[in-house]
Design a protein around this motif. Sequence first.
Motif, PDB file in Angstrom:
ATOM      1  N   VAL A   1       0.826  -1.210   0.000  1.00  0.00           N
ATOM      2  CA  VAL A   1       0.000   0.000   0.000  1.00  0.00           C
ATOM      3  C   VAL A   1       0.863   1.265   0.000  1.00  0.00           C
ATOM      4  CG1 VAL A   1      -1.672   1.331   1.361  1.00  0.00           C
ATOM      5  CG2 VAL A   1      -2.003  -1.133   1.024  1.00  0.00           C
ATOM      6  N   ALA A   2       1.976   1.226   0.717  1.00  0.00           N
ATOM      7  CA  ALA A   2       2.836   2.414   0.756  1.00  0.00           C
ATOM      8  C   ALA A   2       3.308   2.812  -0.624  1.00  0.00           C
ATOM      9  CB  ALA A   2       4.032   2.167   1.679  1.00  0.00           C
ATOM     10  N   SER A   3       3.592   1.834  -1.487  1.00  0.00           N
ATOM     11  CA  SER A   3       4.053   2.148  -2.839  1.00  0.00           C
ATOM     12  C   SER A   3       2.968   2.825  -3.656  1.00  0.00           C
ATOM     13  CB  SER A   3       4.514   0.867  -3.551  1.00  0.00           C
ATOM     14  OG  SER A   3       3.419   0.059  -3.939  1.00  0.00           O
ATOM     15  N   MET A   4       1.708   2.646  -3.261  1.00  0.00           N
ATOM     16  CA  MET A   4       0.600   3.272  -3.956  1.00  0.00           C
ATOM     17  C   MET A   4       0.360   4.695  -3.456  1.00  0.00           C
ATOM     18  SD  MET A   4      -1.962  -0.011  -3.757  1.00  0.00           S
ATOM     19  CE  MET A   4      -3.315   0.771  -4.629  1.00  0.00           C
ATOM     20  N   LEU A   5       0.608   4.927  -2.188  1.00  0.00           N
ATOM     21  CA  LEU A   5       0.243   6.201  -1.572  1.00  0.00           C
ATOM     22  C   LEU A   5       1.197   7.337  -1.914  1.00  0.00           C
ATOM     23  CD1 LEU A   5      -0.754   4.943   1.990  1.00  0.00           C
ATOM     24  CD2 LEU A   5      -2.300   5.727   0.186  1.00  0.00           C
ATOM     25  N   TYR A   6       2.450   7.001  -2.212  1.00  0.00           N
ATOM     26  CA  TYR A   6       3.466   8.033  -2.398  1.00  0.00           C
ATOM     27  C   TYR A   6       3.962   8.045  -3.846  1.00  0.00           C
ATOM     28  CZ  TYR A   6       3.641   7.954   2.716  1.00  0.00           C
ATOM     29  OH  TYR A   6       3.314   8.008   4.039  1.00  0.00           O
ATOM     30  N   LEU A   7       3.880   9.199  -4.479  1.00  0.00           N
ATOM     31  CA  LEU A   7       4.354   9.340  -5.844  1.00  0.00           C
ATOM     32  C   LEU A   7       5.872   9.201  -5.938  1.00  0.00           C
ATOM     33  CD1 LEU A   7       2.096  12.364  -6.805  1.00  0.00           C
ATOM     34  CD2 LEU A   7       1.912  10.057  -7.765  1.00  0.00           C
ATOM     35  N   ASP A   8       6.574   9.493  -4.850  1.00  0.00           N
ATOM     36  CA  ASP A   8       8.037   9.404  -4.854  1.00  0.00           C
ATOM     37  C   ASP A   8       8.538   8.126  -4.214  1.00  0.00           C
ATOM     38  OD1 ASP A   8       7.330   9.959  -2.244  1.00  0.00           O
ATOM     39  OD2 ASP A   8       8.902  11.458  -1.920  1.00  0.00           O
ATOM     40  N   TYR A   9       7.657   7.132  -4.066  1.00  0.00           N
ATOM     41  CA  TYR A   9       8.065   5.879  -3.429  1.00  0.00           C
ATOM     42  C   TYR A   9       9.217   5.249  -4.210  1.00  0.00           C
ATOM     43  CZ  TYR A   9       7.739   1.260  -1.281  1.00  0.00           C
ATOM     44  OH  TYR A   9       8.020   0.094  -0.615  1.00  0.00           O
ATOM     45  N   SER A  10      10.337   5.038  -3.519  1.00  0.00           N
ATOM     46  CA  SER A  10      11.525   4.414  -4.101  1.00  0.00           C
ATOM     47  C   SER A  10      12.064   5.188  -5.304  1.00  0.00           C
ATOM     48  CB  SER A  10      11.230   2.963  -4.506  1.00  0.00           C
ATOM     49  OG  SER A  10      12.408   2.226  -4.689  1.00  0.00           O
ATOM     50  N   ARG A  11      11.852   6.510  -5.322  1.00  0.00           N
ATOM     51  CA  ARG A  11      12.351   7.349  -6.420  1.00  0.00           C
ATOM     52  C   ARG A  11      13.151   8.523  -5.845  1.00  0.00           C
ATOM     53  NH1 ARG A  11       9.224   6.134 -11.117  1.00  0.00           N
ATOM     54  NH2 ARG A  11       7.327   4.967 -10.619  1.00  0.00           N
ATOM     55  N   VAL A  12      14.095   8.984  -6.612  1.00  0.00           N
ATOM     56  CA  VAL A  12      14.879  10.158  -6.221  1.00  0.00           C
ATOM     57  C   VAL A  12      14.312  11.386  -6.915  1.00  0.00           C
ATOM     58  CG1 VAL A  12      16.955   8.779  -5.838  1.00  0.00           C
ATOM     59  CG2 VAL A  12      16.563   9.811  -8.081  1.00  0.00           C
ATOM     60  N   GLU A  13      14.793  12.532  -6.525  1.00  0.00           N
ATOM     61  CA  GLU A  13      14.337  13.784  -7.110  1.00  0.00           C
ATOM     62  C   GLU A  13      14.496  13.754  -8.632  1.00  0.00           C
ATOM     63  OE1 GLU A  13      12.467  17.339  -6.945  1.00  0.00           O
ATOM     64  OE2 GLU A  13      12.995  16.128  -5.177  1.00  0.00           O
ATOM     65  N   GLY A  14      13.454  14.181  -9.329  1.00  0.00           N
ATOM     66  CA  GLY A  14      13.461  14.190 -10.775  1.00  0.00           C
ATOM     67  C   GLY A  14      12.886  12.936 -11.406  1.00  0.00           C
ATOM     68  N   GLN A  15      12.618  11.920 -10.585  1.00  0.00           N
ATOM     69  CA  GLN A  15      12.066  10.673 -11.112  1.00  0.00           C
ATOM     70  C   GLN A  15      10.584  10.505 -10.789  1.00  0.00           C
ATOM     71  OE1 GLN A  15      14.499   7.446  -9.656  1.00  0.00           O
ATOM     72  NE2 GLN A  15      16.132   7.823 -11.121  1.00  0.00           N
ATOM     73  N   TRP A  16       9.971  11.566 -10.242  1.00  0.00           N
ATOM     74  CA  TRP A  16       8.548  11.465  -9.934  1.00  0.00           C
ATOM     75  C   TRP A  16       7.867  12.790 -10.231  1.00  0.00           C
ATOM     76  CZ3 TRP A  16       6.485  14.337  -5.696  1.00  0.00           C
ATOM     77  CH2 TRP A  16       7.440  14.949  -4.880  1.00  0.00           C
ATOM     78  N   ILE A  17       6.546  12.698 -10.394  1.00  0.00           N
ATOM     79  CA  ILE A  17       5.748  13.860 -10.765  1.00  0.00           C
ATOM     80  C   ILE A  17       4.850  14.241  -9.578  1.00  0.00           C
ATOM     81  CG2 ILE A  17       4.015  14.766 -12.354  1.00  0.00           C
ATOM     82  CD1 ILE A  17       4.963  12.653 -14.373  1.00  0.00           C
ATOM     83  N   PRO A  18       4.972  15.446  -9.041  1.00  0.00           N
ATOM     84  CA  PRO A  18       4.115  15.851  -7.920  1.00  0.00           C
ATOM     85  C   PRO A  18       2.644  15.875  -8.318  1.00  0.00           C
ATOM     86  CG  PRO A  18       5.982  17.357  -8.197  1.00  0.00           C
ATOM     87  CD  PRO A  18       5.945  16.488  -9.417  1.00  0.00           C
ATOM     88  N   ASN A  19       1.780  15.810  -7.294  1.00  0.00           N
ATOM     89  CA  ASN A  19       0.345  15.917  -7.563  1.00  0.00           C
ATOM     90  C   ASN A  19      -0.021  17.367  -7.876  1.00  0.00           C
ATOM     91  OD1 ASN A  19      -0.105  17.358  -5.094  1.00  0.00           O
ATOM     92  ND2 ASN A  19      -0.296  15.433  -3.974  1.00  0.00           N
ATOM     93  N   LYS A  20      -1.280  17.610  -8.119  1.00  0.00           N
ATOM     94  CA  LYS A  20      -1.714  18.935  -8.576  1.00  0.00           C
ATOM     95  C   LYS A  20      -1.483  20.025  -7.534  1.00  0.00           C
ATOM     96  CE  LYS A  20      -6.569  18.086  -7.287  1.00  0.00           C
ATOM     97  NZ  LYS A  20      -7.955  17.984  -7.810  1.00  0.00           N
ATOM     98  N   TYR A  21      -1.257  19.591  -6.273  1.00  0.00           N
ATOM     99  CA  TYR A  21      -0.968  20.579  -5.223  1.00  0.00           C
ATOM    100  C   TYR A  21       0.527  20.691  -4.944  1.00  0.00           C
ATOM    101  CZ  TYR A  21      -5.936  19.855  -4.387  1.00  0.00           C
ATOM    102  OH  TYR A  21      -7.303  19.737  -4.537  1.00  0.00           O
ATOM    103  N   GLY A  22       1.325  19.973  -5.722  1.00  0.00           N
ATOM    104  CA  GLY A  22       2.768  20.006  -5.530  1.00  0.00           C
ATOM    105  C   GLY A  22       3.277  19.006  -4.514  1.00  0.00           C
ATOM    106  N   GLY A  23       2.417  18.143  -3.996  1.00  0.00           N
ATOM    107  CA  GLY A  23       2.802  17.194  -2.960  1.00  0.00           C
ATOM    108  C   GLY A  23       3.183  15.831  -3.505  1.00  0.00           C
ATOM    109  N   ARG A  24       3.601  14.965  -2.590  1.00  0.00           N
ATOM    110  CA  ARG A  24       4.051  13.624  -2.959  1.00  0.00           C
ATOM    111  C   ARG A  24       2.966  12.566  -2.816  1.00  0.00           C
ATOM    112  NH1 ARG A  24       6.328  11.503   2.400  1.00  0.00           N
ATOM    113  NH2 ARG A  24       7.584  10.024   1.202  1.00  0.00           N
ATOM    114  N   GLU A  25       1.792  12.970  -2.335  1.00  0.00           N
ATOM    115  CA  GLU A  25       0.704  12.018  -2.130  1.00  0.00           C
ATOM    116  C   GLU A  25       0.043  11.667  -3.467  1.00  0.00           C
ATOM    117  OE1 GLU A  25       1.511  14.600   1.299  1.00  0.00           O
ATOM    118  OE2 GLU A  25       0.803  15.053  -0.738  1.00  0.00           O
TER     119      GLU A  25
END
Length: 641
Positions: A320-344
Amino acid sequence: MNTAPHTDPKSRFTAFDLSLFKEGKHYQLYGKLGAHLVSETDAQGVHFAVWAPNAEQVSVVGDFNHWDRTANPMGRRPDDSGIWELFIPDRLEGECYKYYIKGYNGYEVEKGDPYAYAWEEPPRTASRIAHLNYAWQDESWLEKQRRTDIFTVPLKIYETHIGSWKRHNDDPTSFLSYSQLASELPTYCKELGFSHVEFMPVMEHPFYGSWGYQVVGYFAPSSRYGSPQDFMYLVDTLHQHDIGVILDWVPSHFPTDEHGLGYFDGTHLYEHADPKKGFHPDWKSSIFNYDRNEVRSFLISNALFWLEKYHIDGLRVDAVASMLYLDYSRVEGQWIPNKYGGRENLEAIQFLQELNEAVHLYCPRAFTIAEESTAWPRVTAPVQLGGLGFDFKWMMGWMHDTLSYFQKDPLYRRYHQGQLTFSMVYAYSEKFILPLSHDEVVYGKASLLKKMPGDAWQQFANLRLLYAFMYGHPGGKMIYMGAEFGQSHEWKHDDGLSWDESLGAPNRGLVAFIQDLNKLYQTEPAMHVHNYDPAGFEWNAIDDAVNSVISWIRKSDEQDDSLLFVANFTPVVRKNYRIGAPKKGFYSEVLNSDNLKYHGSDVLNDAIIETAPIPYHGRTHSLSLILPPLAVIVLKYQYDE
């Protein structure tokens, strides 16, 4: 054989079905999409339906038409659903098939059916036409579950991997079938006193070494072990032995095998197109697009499918944790923030909430468990109160702290007593299950027995002490197969458990201890009626770190039912050890993990122990005890003069 398309496709879809599907609210798609045997007075055959909105051409290929891509073309529905249909008026039960798909971009592929009820045995990759007819015999179990409050019963889970629980005696590389497992596993779990079996994923998966966590056939039990009816028989037999069934379920990702869900119709249909959202770097697999309505319908339909068609009692949702976080197991630049700029991951959160609401609405006897390894808040809070809506969450913090403590030499445990007591700071923030799972006994981590320090006797004593501490702690309990008899080597999915080890004297003692722990947990209200609220627990003494001794009380609604736990985490026998008593009077040991029948050293207290009017630990009366080495004693009030 007549392989021409039927002029009347006998569509299984109503306008309401299509509306729900497109809105992401159709939770019984398994009865609409896929291959369905039809037996009516005017027609016998198979109705095929597949969602491939971006395909230019789709046809059914299989044994029955010699895999000829031109023999059975499907027709696109005359609406915007993206569904293709075909009725073939032949008896095709058991036949292998796939969908040939040609995309507008020239992409051509043969895909397995996402909704197939059965598949070929891997490494073969075709779907099979199958039915789900079965004469269930478990109505009394289901009715009991409808009347049961899962939070007031003792949850005792035996986690099992079907392929490696046991192998044939004459061929250790050969699996037991579902039916063969049904002749042994229910009786075994009943004898040991477990309330539930939790199966690691049974859904069809191409790579056995994934343990089932890389699913291709979401609606099919693995053909490695038998037919859908064989798996139903296993579940049915467990229920008839009063044992519930929990399935591990994987909505977080899926493998990239060509015959699977990935790039299904020449587009990223089930997964995100952008690898920053659609590809999991750890597992090299695709991530579902939870923002797509039809994908949510697919997944929630699948969850309900196992509960409704296979009578499963609970789903443990993996990763479940891998689903909840957009940056799960990723470094900066490898994930896209949500519409509010967060990692959820807002879409995943919404999906999990919808999933749990659907389960509780359509199958209220069932429950859900989250494997969630972070401090995400309100995992088990109701959706209407802002929670994710799960019934339980694995207590990963307790597991890590406790195993870390137990792996230390008893000489140094005095400096780490906080690892044992810290879990009670947050024990009621969620409804927890305490997991000693498969993840703790693989990849060089060693078996639970070999994690324990000391010589062989001390290792078994420590393991009994660990189990007693777990059972005395608030929350549900779960141990992994093999741990109940102290298997010495870590779990290997290619082998069966080392059942020959279970015959050793210390191993038999450990099994007897598990049986008595489960019995105590079942019969003593103080052990379970307040497992998930603070009314059921009270620290009695946690200030003796020097001697590595702690004491606590488990409570029910009746004061006389309370149980006093005293644990000695060193191999030193402590005589005349004084402990505050919850009530003056006479007490007796109802459990002692050092008992000779458990292969302990048999350091026991008198049959009846009387309190003395000596204040201790904030109590007016106290008990003088002998504390056995590396052991827990459990005392119960008997009477007063």
